[in-house]
Design an enzyme around this catalytic site. Sequence first.
Site, PDB file in Angstrom:
ATOM      1  N   ASP A   1       0.831  -1.196   0.000  1.00 47.67           N
ATOM      2  CA  ASP A   1       0.000   0.000   0.000  1.00 47.67           C
ATOM      3  C   ASP A   1       0.877   1.262   0.000  1.00 47.67           C
ATOM      4  O   ASP A   1       1.778   1.395   0.807  1.00 47.67           O
ATOM      5  CB  ASP A   1      -0.822  -0.062   1.292  1.00 47.67           C
TER       6      ASP A   1
ATOM      7  N   HIS B   1      -0.642   4.423  -0.065  1.00 44.60           N
ATOM      8  CA  HIS B   1      -1.506   5.542   0.351  1.00 44.60           C
ATOM      9  C   HIS B   1      -0.934   6.203   1.596  1.00 44.60           C
ATOM     10  O   HIS B   1      -1.025   5.665   2.689  1.00 44.60           O
ATOM     11  CB  HIS B   1      -2.918   5.057   0.638  1.00 44.60           C
TER      12      HIS B   1
END
Lengths: 130, 461
Positions: free
Chosen positions: A9, A11
């Site tokens: 990830d 983000h």
Amino acid sequence: VVLGVIGHDIHVVANRVLEIGLAENGFCPYNLGTNNELDDFVDAVLETGARAVLVGSLNGEGESACIGIGDRFAAADLAGVLRYAGGNLVVGDRPAAQVEQLFFGYGFHRVFHRPPSLLAVFDALRQDLA
Amino acid sequence: MSDPCLGDITAERRRLIQASELDIAETARFLASLPATRVASVAYRNQPNRPYLQPRGGFPSLAKQRELAVGLSRAGADFLPLTIDSHTRHNDYRTAAELLAAGLAADRDLLNGYPLVSHPVAATRALFADLAQPVSLRHGTPDARLLVEYALAAGITEIEGGGLCYTLPYARSYPLDRALAHWQYVDRLCATAGPPDRPIHRESFGPLTATLVPPVITVAVQLCELLLAAEQGVRSFAVSFSQTGSVEQDVALAQVLRDQAGRLLARFGFSDVRVSLVYHQWMGAFPTEPALAWQLIAISTAISRLIGADKLVVKTPDEASGIPSIDSNVAAVRAVRYVLAMFPGGCSVAGPLVEQERELIDSEVSHLMEQVLGQHPSSLLAAVHRSVLAGIIDVPFAPHEQNAGGLITDRGPDRRIRILEPGAVPLRSNDLQAERKLLGTRSGSDGQLWERLLHDVRILA
């Protein structure tokens, strides 16, 4: 408090905002950023002596990547370290209660699935660390 | 400044492509044989009195990619996109090929873009063979050497990216110095692969993280990548940025970016480089409600006219929900054309706010670039690399571990992006004072910084 995002990830926005918010609320954040595995959190606690870890997942990878976190911390003699999971923890729409039970089963003490605000996180930390 | 990093480009290319189907001479012949309408640098030389339109889009399969290209071409797109999947972006060509095959077998998309390295060159050529527009490579790749070799072999004449703009926002640990060196290869490749009178066009990606990036950082990154490309012989280049959320700031930023680009090129003896300006419609969190999304698209189309953009990168009303459908992309191109037709002669805005903003950004950029260029290392590449490590260039919300992350920004009451804490970004004291004065003092009811940041991140959603 150690914080970081688990899995592949990338983000990072909420992670950065959480770091700033923790500092503003009197905590001392140690931010691992994105792309972490469970062992990175264990190592960070060993290095810093942190009392809590906040494991974030925004793309839902947390469902697989967080399995066994409780055992992993116990094996490192860190069973007493507070463990929170938060973010968008699973892929797709599932009832929050179901997601919470899943992550409690992994060994988290509190679960924040799609929280409307970070205030609840700061309040819980204050309470649990008091 | 000259750079010793890259050796003989032809020898490097031979080494890189030896295991592939690519052939340097054949690529050169194919690029020379393309009709002029397919060549991005020719399009920019013949700029009409409006910005070109370019949507985004990439699908794994040839059939769907072809459908997208034909649909966009018919709808009036001036540039056709080829957006690459994230496995290919991270040089994991094997996984990309596996997921392409598995997706074809299961009849569903398992990749978020087109795996250019996993398709035969002839198949990619055929996608665009009968279409009249230049094709633009959109990706996010720290090491794009092989990808760009494939792109050029397939007749793609515009290459987006750069060592900073495709590394700091897109990767956590890919070493920045290696990325810069690999982009030096790409720049030199683009400078030498096509016919000299129709050079391959390069474009930088100004939106970066698209999250509260202050104009001084946007402009500085664009100028660094422009100079790095010019140094390698690139003669057609576009600087770019995305809608900031403030019309005044967009207009001022565009002016400074154009002026400073021209001045720097002249100073380093690169006046023969043609610089275009590309504007990205809002890159932050999009509204989920289509009625609101269309308003946002219309307003940013109007702003592209106000700043005199040469190309507009178009968003779709699907933006909040995932990868846009072909229909949605086609509808967006038509809608943007409709709005652009309302500004047949261009348009401009001026006034004290724009002038104040322009002076401030210009002063900040001049000072920052002097710090970057004044370091006297062995090369421009090393100066840029060192500037990032030192936090002189610092991109808010970038996931890269070599990004300093000391710069903190916020939005002022007029929605312009302001610097709250500069970190190690060099600002003159009067400029920092101006930033803080324009930000204003927040009352207690505005909450803490983290709350404002979350609000700002979703300001148009």
